[in-house]
Design a protein around this motif. Structure first.
Motif, PDB file in Angstrom:
ATOM      1  N   TYR A  72       0.760  -1.136   0.051  1.00 22.80           N
ATOM      2  CA  TYR A  72       0.127  -0.034   0.050  1.00 22.80           C
ATOM      3  C   TYR A  72       0.812   1.108   0.243  1.00 22.80           C
ATOM      4  O   TYR A  72       0.545   2.218  -0.507  1.00 22.80           O
ATOM      5  CB  TYR A  72      -0.806   0.252   1.361  1.00 22.80           C
ATOM      6  CG  TYR A  72      -1.986  -0.945   0.809  1.00 22.80           C
ATOM      7  CD1 TYR A  72      -2.865  -0.595  -0.075  1.00 22.80           C
ATOM      8  CD2 TYR A  72      -2.366  -1.995   1.599  1.00 22.80           C
ATOM      9  CE1 TYR A  72      -4.236  -1.245  -0.379  1.00 22.80           C
ATOM     10  CE2 TYR A  72      -3.450  -3.005   1.350  1.00 22.80           C
ATOM     11  CZ  TYR A  72      -4.260  -2.514   0.341  1.00 22.80           C
ATOM     12  OH  TYR A  72      -5.355  -3.454   0.158  1.00 22.80           O
ATOM     13  N   GLN A  73       2.146   1.343   0.564  1.00 24.85           N
ATOM     14  CA  GLN A  73       2.882   2.399   0.453  1.00 24.85           C
ATOM     15  C   GLN A  73       3.483   2.594  -0.757  1.00 24.85           C
ATOM     16  O   GLN A  73       3.659   3.460  -1.269  1.00 24.85           O
ATOM     17  CB  GLN A  73       4.154   1.990   1.473  1.00 24.85           C
ATOM     18  CG  GLN A  73       3.510   2.401   3.079  1.00 24.85           C
ATOM     19  CD  GLN A  73       5.140   2.247   3.875  1.00 24.85           C
ATOM     20  OE1 GLN A  73       4.863   1.854   4.936  1.00 24.85           O
ATOM     21  NE2 GLN A  73       6.152   2.778   3.342  1.00 24.85           N
ATOM     22  N   ALA A  76       0.636   4.121  -3.042  1.00 23.79           N
ATOM     23  CA  ALA A  76       0.489   5.737  -2.742  1.00 23.79           C
ATOM     24  C   ALA A  76       1.647   6.420  -3.071  1.00 23.79           C
ATOM     25  O   ALA A  76       1.607   7.361  -3.044  1.00 23.79           O
ATOM     26  CB  ALA A  76       0.023   5.570  -1.286  1.00 23.79           C
ATOM     27  N   GLY A  77       2.869   5.780  -3.463  1.00 24.74           N
ATOM     28  CA  GLY A  77       4.000   6.525  -3.819  1.00 24.74           C
ATOM     29  C   GLY A  77       5.068   6.678  -2.879  1.00 24.74           C
ATOM     30  O   GLY A  77       6.208   7.433  -3.055  1.00 24.74           O
ATOM     31  N   TYR A  78       4.875   6.033  -1.841  1.00 19.09           N
ATOM     32  CA  TYR A  78       6.011   6.005  -0.790  1.00 19.09           C
ATOM     33  C   TYR A  78       6.839   4.651  -0.964  1.00 19.09           C
ATOM     34  O   TYR A  78       6.614   3.656  -0.396  1.00 19.09           O
ATOM     35  CB  TYR A  78       5.231   5.917   0.578  1.00 19.09           C
ATOM     36  CG  TYR A  78       4.273   7.279   0.991  1.00 19.09           C
ATOM     37  CD1 TYR A  78       5.050   8.282   1.357  1.00 19.09           C
ATOM     38  CD2 TYR A  78       2.982   6.943   1.020  1.00 19.09           C
ATOM     39  CE1 TYR A  78       4.181   9.212   1.505  1.00 19.09           C
ATOM     40  CE2 TYR A  78       2.106   7.916   1.200  1.00 19.09           C
ATOM     41  CZ  TYR A  78       2.603   9.271   1.471  1.00 19.09           C
ATOM     42  OH  TYR A  78       1.859  10.339   1.651  1.00 19.09           O
ATOM     43  N   PHE A  79       7.859   5.009  -1.924  1.00 24.43           N
ATOM     44  CA  PHE A  79       8.727   3.849  -2.284  1.00 24.43           C
ATOM     45  C   PHE A  79       9.592   3.466  -1.321  1.00 24.43           C
ATOM     46  O   PHE A  79      10.093   2.255  -1.329  1.00 24.43           O
ATOM     47  CB  PHE A  79       9.371   4.163  -3.579  1.00 24.43           C
ATOM     48  CG  PHE A  79       8.256   4.445  -4.608  1.00 24.43           C
ATOM     49  CD1 PHE A  79       7.528   3.452  -5.390  1.00 24.43           C
ATOM     50  CD2 PHE A  79       8.175   5.867  -5.132  1.00 24.43           C
ATOM     51  CE1 PHE A  79       6.599   3.781  -6.135  1.00 24.43           C
ATOM     52  CE2 PHE A  79       7.266   6.016  -6.170  1.00 24.43           C
ATOM     53  CZ  PHE A  79       6.488   4.936  -6.547  1.00 24.43           C
ATOM     54  N   GLU A  80      10.113   4.526  -0.495  1.00 23.36           N
ATOM     55  CA  GLU A  80      11.308   4.232   0.473  1.00 23.36           C
ATOM     56  C   GLU A  80      10.684   3.564   1.909  1.00 23.36           C
ATOM     57  O   GLU A  80       9.702   4.066   2.355  1.00 23.36           O
ATOM     58  CB  GLU A  80      11.967   5.401   0.888  1.00 23.36           C
ATOM     59  CG  GLU A  80      12.454   6.003  -0.296  1.00 23.36           C
ATOM     60  CD  GLU A  80      13.664   5.090  -1.156  1.00 23.36           C
ATOM     61  OE1 GLU A  80      14.567   4.385  -0.439  1.00 23.36           O
ATOM     62  OE2 GLU A  80      13.565   5.055  -2.311  1.00 23.36           O
ATOM     63  N   VAL A  97      -4.514  -0.667   6.694  1.00 24.09           N
ATOM     64  CA  VAL A  97      -3.690  -1.905   7.166  1.00 24.09           C
ATOM     65  C   VAL A  97      -4.435  -2.612   8.232  1.00 24.09           C
ATOM     66  O   VAL A  97      -4.142  -3.846   8.547  1.00 24.09           O
ATOM     67  CB  VAL A  97      -2.289  -1.482   7.664  1.00 24.09           C
ATOM     68  CG1 VAL A  97      -1.491  -2.515   8.180  1.00 24.09           C
ATOM     69  CG2 VAL A  97      -1.711  -1.047   6.393  1.00 24.09           C
ATOM     70  N   GLY A  98      -5.464  -1.850   8.873  1.00 26.28           N
ATOM     71  CA  GLY A  98      -6.170  -2.441   9.923  1.00 26.28           C
ATOM     72  C   GLY A  98      -5.385  -2.542  11.382  1.00 26.28           C
ATOM     73  O   GLY A  98      -5.614  -3.461  12.097  1.00 26.28           O
ATOM     74  N   LYS A  99      -4.569  -1.819  11.678  1.00 27.59           N
ATOM     75  CA  LYS A  99      -3.692  -1.490  12.796  1.00 27.59           C
ATOM     76  C   LYS A  99      -3.774  -0.343  13.464  1.00 27.59           C
ATOM     77  O   LYS A  99      -4.230   0.691  12.753  1.00 27.59           O
ATOM     78  CB  LYS A  99      -2.133  -1.773  12.689  1.00 27.59           C
ATOM     79  CG  LYS A  99      -1.833  -3.034  11.929  1.00 27.59           C
ATOM     80  CD  LYS A  99      -2.072  -4.401  12.699  1.00 27.59           C
ATOM     81  CE  LYS A  99      -0.902  -4.796  13.187  1.00 27.59           C
ATOM     82  NZ  LYS A  99      -1.062  -5.780  14.095  1.00 27.59           N
TER      83      LYS A  99
END
Length: 180
Positions: A72-73, A76-80, A97-99
């Protein structure tokens, strides 16, 4: 002009999508991906196939949760991995994520060290089952294979590299096939 009616998501009935200008987030598109995940059983399929050699005794985030978070990261464009530290308490990501909180960068980095050749084979099996589900859902009448060539520059004296006049450089020119 068409407006989005208020829609309740199946995976979490407390979340409602609308365009009335209420609480906004730049990552709400993740909710739609999570809904798609639930519809095709993506995370459940991964959990069924992926069995990492995990020697952790105490942990908060399961391997399936870590994989879901990373996927999911990336969507959304959060590659690192270090983006996880910025997103730890993000309201959209925690719901997706359900956390209560996301895993930290070190947790994600240690997660990848648990992969080996066997786990990659397990992911390939899960991928094949997911592809089969999508093909069943689509009920394709024909199989379209799109053949294309591409170019990858090479440097030095790479074996099988050749000059490509279209690109004006030396490189590989493989033929690739896509299931259309």
């Amino acid at each position: 002009m068409a407006t989005l009616p208020q829609i309740t998501l199946d995976f979490n009935r407390q979340i409602k999508l609308s365009n009335d200008g209420g609480s906004l987030s730049s990552d709400t598109g993740e909710l739609i991906f999570r809904e798609f995940d639930e519809k095709i059983g993506f995370s459940k399929t991964i959990a069924r196939f992926l069995h990492l050699k995990d020697e952790r005794h105490y942990f908060i985030h399961s391997n399936e949760d870590l994989l879901r978070q990373k996927i999911y990261q990336i969507i959304a464009g959060y590659f690192e991995d270090d983006a996880a530290d910025q997103l730890t308490n993000d309201p959209v990501f925690t719901k997706v994520v359900g956390k209560d909180a996301l895993a930290s960068q070190p947790s994600l980095s240690r997660f990848f060290s648990r992969f080996d050749a066997e786990s990659i084979a397990q992911l390939n099996q899960a991928n094949q089952e997911l592809l089969d589900k999508v093909h069943q859902f689509r009920e394709p009448k024909a199989l379209i294979i799109d053949l294309d060539s591409t170019h990858a520059d090479t440097y030095g004296k790479q074996e099988s590299a050749a000059y490509n006049s279209h690109y004006g450089t030396v490189g590989f020119h493989p033929l690739v096939a896509f299931d259309g």
